[in-house]
Design a protein around this motif. Structure first.
Motif, mmCIF file in Angstrom:
data_model
loop_
_atom_site.group_PDB
_atom_site.id
_atom_site.type_symbol
_atom_site.label_atom_id
_atom_site.label_comp_id
_atom_site.label_asym_id
_atom_site.label_seq_id
_atom_site.Cartn_x
_atom_site.Cartn_y
_atom_site.Cartn_z
ATOM 1 N N PRO A 173 10.531 17.935 -19.060
ATOM 2 C CA PRO A 173 11.456 16.800 -18.968
ATOM 3 C C PRO A 173 12.679 17.000 -19.867
ATOM 4 N N THR B 165 3.687 20.101 -28.399
ATOM 5 C CA THR B 165 3.668 18.634 -28.497
ATOM 6 C C THR B 165 2.233 18.113 -28.499
ATOM 7 N N TRP C 51 0.094 14.093 -35.962
ATOM 8 C CA TRP C 51 0.588 12.721 -35.909
ATOM 9 C C TRP C 51 -0.563 11.741 -35.734
ATOM 10 N N GLY D 244 2.425 17.719 -17.888
ATOM 11 C CA GLY D 244 2.597 18.941 -18.675
ATOM 12 C C GLY D 244 1.950 18.848 -20.046
ATOM 13 N N ASN E 284 4.621 3.691 -20.812
ATOM 14 C CA ASN E 284 5.023 2.703 -19.804
ATOM 15 C C ASN E 284 4.466 1.308 -20.085
ATOM 16 N N VAL F 136 4.811 9.436 -27.648
ATOM 17 C CA VAL F 136 5.418 10.745 -27.370
ATOM 18 C C VAL F 136 6.436 10.637 -26.245
ATOM 19 N N LEU G 141 9.208 9.196 -23.495
ATOM 20 C CA LEU G 141 10.497 8.550 -23.716
ATOM 21 C C LEU G 141 10.480 7.122 -23.185
ATOM 22 N N ALA H 246 8.366 17.004 -31.411
ATOM 23 C CA ALA H 246 7.619 18.228 -31.752
ATOM 24 C C ALA H 246 8.543 19.247 -32.425
ATOM 25 N N ARG I 21 5.739 13.551 -11.297
ATOM 26 C CA ARG I 21 4.468 13.604 -10.575
ATOM 27 C C ARG I 21 3.827 14.980 -10.699
ATOM 28 N N ALA I 22 4.408 15.863 -11.552
ATOM 29 C CA ALA I 22 3.843 17.214 -11.666
ATOM 30 C C ALA I 22 2.425 17.129 -12.213
HETATM 31 N N1 LIG Z 1 8.191 13.612 -28.518
HETATM 32 C C1 LIG Z 1 8.250 14.878 -28.120
HETATM 33 O O1 LIG Z 1 8.404 15.804 -28.934
HETATM 34 C C2 LIG Z 1 8.071 15.202 -26.658
HETATM 35 C C3 LIG Z 1 7.809 16.523 -26.273
HETATM 36 C C4 LIG Z 1 7.547 16.776 -24.929
HETATM 37 C C5 LIG Z 1 7.615 15.749 -23.991
HETATM 38 N N2 LIG Z 1 7.954 14.502 -24.411
HETATM 39 C C6 LIG Z 1 7.989 13.385 -23.453
HETATM 40 O O2 LIG Z 1 6.634 13.117 -23.100
HETATM 41 C C7 LIG Z 1 6.566 12.653 -21.772
HETATM 42 C C8 LIG Z 1 5.570 13.489 -20.991
HETATM 43 O O3 LIG Z 1 6.023 14.830 -20.910
HETATM 44 P P1 LIG Z 1 5.359 15.810 -19.850
HETATM 45 O O4 LIG Z 1 5.960 17.157 -20.049
HETATM 46 O O5 LIG Z 1 3.896 15.651 -19.876
HETATM 47 O O6 LIG Z 1 5.937 15.162 -18.499
HETATM 48 P P2 LIG Z 1 5.515 15.432 -17.016
HETATM 49 O O7 LIG Z 1 4.818 16.734 -16.880
HETATM 50 O O8 LIG Z 1 6.694 15.166 -16.166
HETATM 51 O O9 LIG Z 1 4.440 14.265 -16.776
HETATM 52 C C9 LIG Z 1 4.211 13.911 -15.515
HETATM 53 C C10 LIG Z 1 2.949 13.093 -15.529
HETATM 54 O O10 LIG Z 1 3.222 11.754 -15.910
HETATM 55 C C11 LIG Z 1 2.211 10.977 -15.316
HETATM 56 N N3 LIG Z 1 2.573 9.586 -15.105
HETATM 57 C C12 LIG Z 1 3.650 9.114 -14.437
HETATM 58 N N4 LIG Z 1 3.582 7.761 -14.410
HETATM 59 C C13 LIG Z 1 2.424 7.407 -15.079
HETATM 60 C C14 LIG Z 1 1.791 6.173 -15.387
HETATM 61 N N5 LIG Z 1 2.319 5.013 -14.969
HETATM 62 N N6 LIG Z 1 0.639 6.172 -16.118
HETATM 63 C C15 LIG Z 1 0.088 7.346 -16.517
HETATM 64 N N7 LIG Z 1 0.637 8.549 -16.230
HETATM 65 C C16 LIG Z 1 1.797 8.568 -15.509
HETATM 66 C C17 LIG Z 1 2.010 11.657 -13.961
HETATM 67 O O11 LIG Z 1 0.639 11.548 -13.676
HETATM 68 P P3 LIG Z 1 0.150 10.771 -12.369
HETATM 69 O O12 LIG Z 1 0.873 11.431 -11.206
HETATM 70 O O13 LIG Z 1 -1.323 11.042 -12.402
HETATM 71 O O14 LIG Z 1 0.566 9.371 -12.593
HETATM 72 C C18 LIG Z 1 2.374 13.104 -14.159
HETATM 73 O O15 LIG Z 1 1.242 13.955 -14.118
HETATM 74 C C19 LIG Z 1 8.002 12.710 -21.227
HETATM 75 O O16 LIG Z 1 8.577 11.429 -21.387
HETATM 76 C C20 LIG Z 1 8.698 13.686 -22.154
HETATM 77 O O17 LIG Z 1 10.084 13.447 -22.241
HETATM 78 C C21 LIG Z 1 8.167 14.205 -25.714
#
Ligand SMILES: NC(=O)c1ccc[n+]([C@@H]2O[C@H](COP(=O)([O-])OP(=O)(O)OC[C@H]3O[C@@H](n4cnc5c(N)ncnc54)[C@H](OP(=O)(O)O)[C@@H]3O)[C@@H](O)[C@H]2O)c1
Length: 325
Positions: free
Chosen positions: A45, A138, A146, A163, A223, A242, A244, A272, A315-316
């Motif tokens: 993301p 992360t 954390w 991810g 969310n 974690v 956004l 992270a 949705r990945a």
């Molecule tokens: N703070 C940091 O250092 C840091 C580092 C990395 C990422 N992030 C943030 O962390 C978040 C996740 O990153 P990621 O790489 O895992 O993103 P991602 O791969 O795009 O995550 C997608 C997942 O989110 C799930 N999702 C969507 N809506 C949902 C809901 N209502 N309830 C539960 N799960 C839901 C989907 O699962 P389903 O299809 O099963 O719903 C999908 O598998 C992002 O916002 C990213 O910006 C922050």
């Protein structure tokens, strides 16, 4: 050697349509940098936020106000060290590495500081090592540092199939936690296969309304309202935000101490850090088979925009990989 390379560039802010496959100058490592011949990378993301310059704050902080400062995105890489700057002693040409270089990974070659990389274990493929970077770091830091997860604690991963979530479920099990993953119906089996003790299908069950409470909530979906999250927390528990969610981030950043003090509850909001020792830990977990990356889709470098479009749907299932070499 040819001083040109192929790269996916984005010269203006916008969606995946502004990304182009171009021939550009191959970067030269400075005295304290290494040049990596990229084998694989992945999409986070983070990449599409920088692609769009959104939220706007990242333009002020890092990315450039009107146009991107870095025209080649791509944070995660695996590959082979091609050349090292004069002051670099940590790596030599031919070393196989992986890591999180911030920008520049959507290309045949990328330069970065050596402390953003770690040696790739021999029995880990470039494809697997290329999808570890941001998401693996992360998940590890969110749980171990954390959330300070202890054996036997109840840990909820909200967004367990994405991810970060697919690593978080597995690392939480490694830390000895009792793990619950929340995901959509289609991903229940995937999350269970990663070792989750319990899986909540959020389309059917609202975890904030259930009797089970948690010591640590790793919130990737981000969310839910703060009131909802507090309802799912045990006394002396921690909510690790974690994902956004600007409203929740502001509330936690400004008022977290007051909102969460009852019964010692706590909220943590962090970004992270790229630490070579954490990359090494993740590399060892992969080498030992304690953690396996989940690769949903894999694209060639030229098709990176299609991959970005998919990741933007949120949705990945696990990671979206790009094969470069
Ligand atoms: N703070 C940091 O250092 C840091 C580092 C990395 C990422 N992030 C943030 O962390 C978040 C996740 O990153 P990621 O790489 O895992 O993103 P991602 O791969 O795009 O995550 C997608 C997942 O989110 C799930 N999702 C969507 N809506 C949902 C809901 N209502 N309830 C539960 N799960 C839901 C989907 O699962 P389903 O299809 O099963 O719903 C999908 O598998 C992002 O916002 C990213 O910006 C922050």
């Amino acid at each position: 050697m040819n001083d040109k390379m192929q790269a996916i560039t984005s010269r203006t802010y916008g969606g995946p349509e502004v990304m182009k496959l171009e021939q550009v100058e191959r970067p030269e490592p400075r005295l304290n940098q290494v040049l990596v011949k990229v084998a694989a990378t992945s999409i986070n993301p983070y990449d599409w936020h920088f692609l769009r310059g959104s939220p706007f704050l990242i333009r002020l902080a890092e990315s450039g106000l009107f146009a991107p400062k870095n025209i080649v995105l791509g944070a995660d890489v695996s590959g082979t060290i091609e050349a090292v700057g004069k002051n670099v002693t940590a790596f030599k040409p031919g070393d196989e590495v992986f890591g999180d270089i911030g920008v520049g990974g959507f290309a045949q070659y990328a330069v970065c500081a050596p402390n953003r990389l770690s040696l790739k274990p021999q029995n880990v493929s470039f494809a697997d090592a290329g999808v570890v970077g941001i998401a693996g770091l992360t998940a590890l830091q969110a749980l171990r540092d954390w959330g300070q997860v202890k054996p036997g604690q109840k840990v909820l991963i909200n967004g367990a199939s994405g991810g970060v979530g697919t690593y978080a479920v597995q690392i939480a099990k490694q830390l000895g936690a009792e793990v619950t993953g929340a995901c959509s119906t289609a991903n229940v089996e995937l999350v269970r296969s990663l070792g989750a003790d319990h899986v909540i299908d959020y389309k059917k069950t609202d975890f904030t309304q259930e009797p089970t409470k948690y010591d640590v909530i790793i919130d990737l979906a981000a969310n839910r309202s703060i009131g909802d999250i507090k309802r799912a927390m045990l006394p002396k528990s921690v909510w690790v935000l974690v994902g956004l969610n600007i409203k929740n981030m502001l509330m936690v950043g400004l008022f977290g101490r007051w909102l969460f003090t009852e019964s010692g509850k706590n909220a943590v909001l962090k970004i992270a850090e790229v630490l070579p020792e954490d990359l090494k830990t993740l590399g060892n977990m992969l080498a030992e088979g304690d953690v396996r990356p989940v690769i949903d889709r894999s694209y060639a470098l030229k098709d990176t925009p299609i991959g970005v479009e998919y990741v933007e749907t949120m949705r990945a299932k696990g990671k979206v990989a790009i094969t470069v070499a």
